[in-house]
Design a protein around this motif. Structure first.
Motif, PDB file in Angstrom:
ATOM      1  N   ASN A 210       0.828  -1.195   0.000  1.00  0.00           N
ATOM      2  CA  ASN A 210       0.000   0.000   0.000  1.00  0.00           C
ATOM      3  C   ASN A 210       0.873   1.260   0.000  1.00  0.00           C
ATOM      4  O   ASN A 210       0.583   2.241  -0.689  1.00  0.00           O
ATOM      5  CB  ASN A 210      -0.911  -0.026   1.232  1.00  0.00           C
TER       6      ASN A 210
ATOM      7  N   THR B 169       1.022   4.142  -2.824  1.00  0.00           N
ATOM      8  CA  THR B 169       0.800   5.552  -2.440  1.00  0.00           C
ATOM      9  C   THR B 169       1.952   6.427  -2.924  1.00  0.00           C
ATOM     10  O   THR B 169       1.737   7.532  -3.435  1.00  0.00           O
ATOM     11  CB  THR B 169       0.676   5.663  -0.903  1.00  0.00           C
TER      12      THR B 169
ATOM     13  N   ARG C 170       1.720   6.821  -6.668  1.00  0.00           N
ATOM     14  CA  ARG C 170       0.602   7.709  -7.006  1.00  0.00           C
ATOM     15  C   ARG C 170       0.995   9.171  -6.766  1.00  0.00           C
ATOM     16  O   ARG C 170       0.708  10.047  -7.569  1.00  0.00           O
ATOM     17  CB  ARG C 170      -0.621   7.339  -6.157  1.00  0.00           C
TER      18      ARG C 170
ATOM     19  N   THR D 246      10.555  20.052   1.342  1.00  0.00           N
ATOM     20  CA  THR D 246       9.489  19.073   1.587  1.00  0.00           C
ATOM     21  C   THR D 246      10.087  17.766   2.102  1.00  0.00           C
ATOM     22  O   THR D 246       9.382  16.951   2.695  1.00  0.00           O
ATOM     23  CB  THR D 246       8.674  18.781   0.312  1.00  0.00           C
TER      24      THR D 246
ATOM     25  N   PHE E 192       9.210  17.002   5.549  1.00  0.00           N
ATOM     26  CA  PHE E 192       7.854  16.472   5.731  1.00  0.00           C
ATOM     27  C   PHE E 192       7.793  15.003   5.311  1.00  0.00           C
ATOM     28  O   PHE E 192       7.285  14.162   6.054  1.00  0.00           O
ATOM     29  CB  PHE E 192       6.840  17.284   4.915  1.00  0.00           C
TER      30      PHE E 192
ATOM     31  N   LEU F 259       4.942  21.626   3.721  1.00  0.00           N
ATOM     32  CA  LEU F 259       4.043  20.707   3.034  1.00  0.00           C
ATOM     33  C   LEU F 259       4.166  20.980   1.540  1.00  0.00           C
ATOM     34  O   LEU F 259       4.330  22.126   1.128  1.00  0.00           O
ATOM     35  CB  LEU F 259       2.597  20.928   3.503  1.00  0.00           C
ATOM     36  N   PRO F 260       4.109  19.931   0.729  1.00  0.00           N
ATOM     37  CA  PRO F 260       4.314  20.105  -0.717  1.00  0.00           C
ATOM     38  C   PRO F 260       3.267  21.030  -1.331  1.00  0.00           C
ATOM     39  O   PRO F 260       2.068  20.733  -1.280  1.00  0.00           O
ATOM     40  CB  PRO F 260       4.219  18.684  -1.267  1.00  0.00           C
ATOM     41  N   LYS F 261       3.737  22.126  -1.909  1.00  0.00           N
ATOM     42  CA  LYS F 261       2.823  23.169  -2.403  1.00  0.00           C
ATOM     43  C   LYS F 261       1.962  22.715  -3.573  1.00  0.00           C
ATOM     44  O   LYS F 261       0.876  23.225  -3.780  1.00  0.00           O
ATOM     45  CB  LYS F 261       3.639  24.397  -2.813  1.00  0.00           C
ATOM     46  N   TRP F 262       2.468  21.754  -4.352  1.00  0.00           N
ATOM     47  CA  TRP F 262       1.722  21.334  -5.547  1.00  0.00           C
ATOM     48  C   TRP F 262       0.536  20.431  -5.212  1.00  0.00           C
ATOM     49  O   TRP F 262      -0.326  20.212  -6.044  1.00  0.00           O
ATOM     50  CB  TRP F 262       2.652  20.621  -6.531  1.00  0.00           C
ATOM     51  N   MET F 263       0.491  19.936  -3.976  1.00  0.00           N
ATOM     52  CA  MET F 263      -0.575  18.997  -3.602  1.00  0.00           C
ATOM     53  C   MET F 263      -1.845  19.730  -3.187  1.00  0.00           C
ATOM     54  O   MET F 263      -1.776  20.865  -2.716  1.00  0.00           O
ATOM     55  CB  MET F 263      -0.121  18.142  -2.423  1.00  0.00           C
TER      56      MET F 263
ATOM     57  N   GLN G 210      -5.157  15.426  -1.435  1.00  0.00           N
ATOM     58  CA  GLN G 210      -4.045  14.558  -1.862  1.00  0.00           C
ATOM     59  C   GLN G 210      -3.083  14.295  -0.710  1.00  0.00           C
ATOM     60  O   GLN G 210      -2.612  13.173  -0.522  1.00  0.00           O
ATOM     61  CB  GLN G 210      -3.289  15.200  -3.034  1.00  0.00           C
ATOM     62  N   VAL G 211      -2.798  15.336   0.070  1.00  0.00           N
ATOM     63  CA  VAL G 211      -1.855  15.148   1.169  1.00  0.00           C
ATOM     64  C   VAL G 211      -2.467  14.239   2.245  1.00  0.00           C
ATOM     65  O   VAL G 211      -1.787  13.385   2.817  1.00  0.00           O
ATOM     66  CB  VAL G 211      -1.329  16.496   1.714  1.00  0.00           C
TER      67      VAL G 211
ATOM     68  N   LYS H 257      -4.682  11.859   1.703  1.00  0.00           N
ATOM     69  CA  LYS H 257      -4.674  10.489   1.172  1.00  0.00           C
ATOM     70  C   LYS H 257      -3.260   9.910   1.191  1.00  0.00           C
ATOM     71  O   LYS H 257      -3.083   8.707   1.381  1.00  0.00           O
ATOM     72  CB  LYS H 257      -5.239  10.479  -0.252  1.00  0.00           C
ATOM     73  N   TYR H 258      -2.299  10.775   0.971  1.00  0.00           N
ATOM     74  CA  TYR H 258      -0.910  10.297   1.004  1.00  0.00           C
ATOM     75  C   TYR H 258      -0.564   9.796   2.417  1.00  0.00           C
ATOM     76  O   TYR H 258      -0.069   8.684   2.582  1.00  0.00           O
ATOM     77  CB  TYR H 258       0.051  11.427   0.592  1.00  0.00           C
ATOM     78  N   VAL H 259      -0.864  10.618   3.414  1.00  0.00           N
ATOM     79  CA  VAL H 259      -0.547  10.220   4.791  1.00  0.00           C
ATOM     80  C   VAL H 259      -1.333   8.954   5.152  1.00  0.00           C
ATOM     81  O   VAL H 259      -0.804   8.036   5.781  1.00  0.00           O
ATOM     82  CB  VAL H 259      -0.844  11.373   5.786  1.00  0.00           C
ATOM     83  N   ASP H 260      -2.572   8.894   4.690  1.00  0.00           N
ATOM     84  CA  ASP H 260      -3.398   7.714   4.948  1.00  0.00           C
ATOM     85  C   ASP H 260      -2.756   6.456   4.346  1.00  0.00           C
ATOM     86  O   ASP H 260      -2.814   5.374   4.926  1.00  0.00           O
ATOM     87  CB  ASP H 260      -4.794   7.944   4.338  1.00  0.00           C
ATOM     88  N   GLY H 261      -2.134   6.629   3.198  1.00  0.00           N
ATOM     89  CA  GLY H 261      -1.523   5.483   2.517  1.00  0.00           C
ATOM     90  C   GLY H 261      -0.232   5.008   3.148  1.00  0.00           C
ATOM     91  O   GLY H 261       0.138   3.844   2.991  1.00  0.00           O
TER      92      GLY H 261
ATOM     93  N   LYS I 243      -5.530  23.902  -3.078  1.00  0.00           N
ATOM     94  CA  LYS I 243      -4.105  23.581  -3.255  1.00  0.00           C
ATOM     95  C   LYS I 243      -3.341  24.187  -2.083  1.00  0.00           C
ATOM     96  O   LYS I 243      -3.661  25.292  -1.640  1.00  0.00           O
ATOM     97  CB  LYS I 243      -3.594  24.186  -4.559  1.00  0.00           C
TER      98      LYS I 243
ATOM     99  N   ILE J 160      -3.347  17.079  10.553  1.00  0.00           N
ATOM    100  CA  ILE J 160      -2.822  15.766  10.133  1.00  0.00           C
ATOM    101  C   ILE J 160      -2.238  15.040  11.346  1.00  0.00           C
ATOM    102  O   ILE J 160      -2.533  13.881  11.607  1.00  0.00           O
ATOM    103  CB  ILE J 160      -1.754  15.942   9.025  1.00  0.00           C
TER     104      ILE J 160
END
Lengths: 302, 291
Positions: A2, A6, A9, A112, A115, B89-93, B97-98, B100-104, B128, B144
């Motif tokens: 997973n 992720t 993705r 980043t 993070f 935190l990634p500015k493009w996200m 999306q961020v 879901k990323y942490v969730d993943g 964004k 988060i």
């Protein structure tokens, strides 16, 4: 698993322009060009390449088309389709080049990295997700574009042939093999593995150098020059040259000239020493990327 | 099993060339403590917190939640969360999306909880990150972190650059909605006065060393600040205060270990602000060094 999904993705979200939009736009442009040519709206004529409906006014060409057997048609068609798809592959190659150079440099530059590293994902997993992206996933994304271009080209040609009474509508379709899709994807994967040492080197440069382009070029230039002066050989230069080219250059000589490869040729690549030297080098470079990424913690003045 | 200590450090040293960023740190942080790291720039606060997060190699013994932070960082980060002033935190996200990323990638992250926390803020899920103000980005980061069932939270200057409203909101959200008595929190900040009410313990650091460490309750019992009446000035001075400072033309005396009864008759008495106490201890250390 997973986590890996992720991570991949996330990369695709960040680099959708290079890996998704750009190849699709190039595919659309190429499709339009192909359609325009078959509908007589334009011609492409260069000293090396001629793509125009005028070719079908040539008596010899028409006779060949009427008498050619399926194998001959397949061979010609495959070559034509390979050439046609080259702009898509070049676009993706450029996107991969930019990605490799920037992916570890940008996360340091925009901070980043702190993070990403605050979450429970190991550096090795992150690095492998990027390697998997460029070697396995991007070819899979490119494939539908190539298939789309093939189908549009064949459909346009078939309509042109049928409406001009050259050959029946189904002329090309009987020679078009759906298994070629597998041939293409395996060939793209083989290419990725063949070029992996270069891709890993570019990522490595991004992980350690403040200026990744300089970090990638200067050490190589120095080593190549030193080798030619001290050892009077050019092995490193040829190694890089080979990896920039098609993976078929790894094949024994009798296969080198084959333009359209078969899946079985990939086994031949696996049996060459050159391939495994490249894989060993890639493994070392991946280890180096993990090492530098884990030490890029410059986030405090204290 | 309840863990007694969240962090155990013994003789932790971090050297850069000739200087020591950490100069033999001995520290035990009990589970459930909210520990404030207080000190000037270069005191070693961030360096120590980075070491706790496994971002730095240090000498000496360091154990975080029973793990070696450098060797078992990946395992540790499943139980530890952090916010630092420089974590971007990634500015493009997009926000979604961020999340879901942490969730993943985080087994202890609760996506629904994060969305529920965010629904009480001005942050839109499809925004964004680059369109959010710095205050909202920190709020997103906190949301988060609050949705992660972590045992240890490390906050290194989390509210730097935020305006007063966001700073207040940050800490009230942290304590009211996040802290449950079981979680351990390590905070380093220059805005000491804003976290005073939040801390259970404080550590004063200077030049890579711990100058003083104690619980806030013990500090309040041990130290008292006296604003003497004009006529009691000399009597106050005779009680040998550890430090005297001037505030709006009026002398303020700091006493250590002096009984409150002796002081109340001399003027207004109260526990010192942490920032003032820190300054007093720094001055005292300096003068002792010179002496």
């Amino acid at each position: 698993m997973n986590t890996l999904v992720t991570l991949i993705r996330r990369e695709l979200q960040e680099h959708k322009v290079g890996f998704i939009y750009a190849p699709f736009i190039v595919t659309c442009v190429l499709s339009l060009v192909v359609i325009s040519v078959y509908f007589g709206l334009t011609n492409i004529q260069t000293p090396e390449f001629n793509f125009s409906t005028k070719i079908y006014e040539n008596e010899q060409a028409l006779e060949w088309m009427a008498t050619a057997d399926i194998e001959q048609i397949t061979a010609v068609m495959r070559s034509g389709l390979v050439v046609l798809a080259l702009p898509i592959l070049l676009t993706v190659a450029f996107a991969i080049l930019a990605f490799n150079l920037s992916t570890f440099a940008d996360e340091r530059k925009d901070r980043t990295l702190i993070f990403w590293r605050s979450l429970p994902v190991s550096d090795l997993t992150t690095v492998m997700s990027k390697i998997l992206l460029v070697t396995l996933i991007v070819p899979l994304i490119v494939l539908p574009n190539i298939i789309l271009l093939h189908l549009i080209s064949l459909l346009s040609a078939s309509i042109f042939f049928a409406t001009n009474d050259i050959v029946p509508f189904g002329w090309v379709w009987s020679a078009y093999s759906l298994t070629d899709w597998f041939r293409i994807i395996f060939s793209l994967w083989a290419q990725s593995l063949w070029s992996l040492p270069l891709m890993a080197w570019l990522m490595f440069a991004g992980a350690f150098a403040k200026r990744p382009i300089m970090g990638a070029l200067v050490p190589i230039a120095v080593v190549v020059v030193l080798e030619s002066i001290v050892l009077k050989t050019n092995h490193i230069f040829h190694f890089i040259e080979d990896r920039l080219g098609f993976w078929t250059s790894s094949l024994p000589e009798q296969h080198e000239e084959v333009r359209v490869v078969d899946v079985s040729d990939i086994y031949l690549m696996f049996s060459t020493q050159d391939f495994w030297i490249g894989m060993a080098l890639s493994t070392l470079l991946i280890g180096g990327i993990v090492y530098f990424r884990s030490r890029n913690n410059d986030y405090s003045s204290e | 099993m309840e863990r007694e200590f969240a962090v155990k450090a013994k003789g932790v040293i971090k050297s850069y060339d000739d200087s020591h960023a950490l100069n033999g740190i001995d520290l035990e942080v009990r589970s459930g403590q909210v520990m404030g790291f207080i000190g000037p720039n270069g005191a070693g606060k961030s360096t120590f917190l980075q070491a706790v997060l496994g971002l730095l190699n240090t000498e000496g013994e360091l154990e975080v939640l029973g793990l070696d932070p450098r060797k078992e960082r990946h395992k540790l980060l499943q139980k530890v969360c952090s916010i630092t002033d420089v974590a971007v935190l990634p500015k493009w996200m997009t926000v979604e999306q961020v999340l879901k990323y942490v969730d993943g990638v985080h087994p202890r992250f609760n996506l629904e909880k994060a969305k529920s926390i965010l629904s009480k803020t001005d942050i839109k899920i499809n925004s964004k990150i680059k369109t959010l103000s710095r205050g909202l980005v920190v709020q997103l980061h906190l949301s988060i972190v609050m949705a992660i069932d972590a045992e240890l939270l490390v906050l290194d200057e989390p509210t730097l650059g935020l305006d007063l409203v966001y700073r207040k909101e940050f800490y009230s959200q942290l304590i009211e909605d996040y802290y449950d008595g079981n979680k351990t929190i390590l905070i380093s900040t220059h805005q000491v006065e804003e976290i005073e009410g939040v801390l259970s313990d404080a550590i004063f650091m200077n030049q890579g060393r711990i100058v003083m460490k104690d619980s806030i309750d013990a500090i309040n019992e041990r130290f008292l600040e006296l604003r003497p009446n004009q006529e009691s000035l000399e009597r106050a001075r005779s009680l040998k205060p550890m430090h005297i400072r001037t505030e709006l033309g009026r002398e303020v005396f700091l006493f250590e270990g002096t009984e409150i009864d002796k002081l109340t008759e001399l003027g207004e008495v109260r526990p010192p602000f942490i920032a003032d106490l820190f300054m007093a201890i720094m001055d005292k250390t300096k003068s002792e060094g010179q002496g």
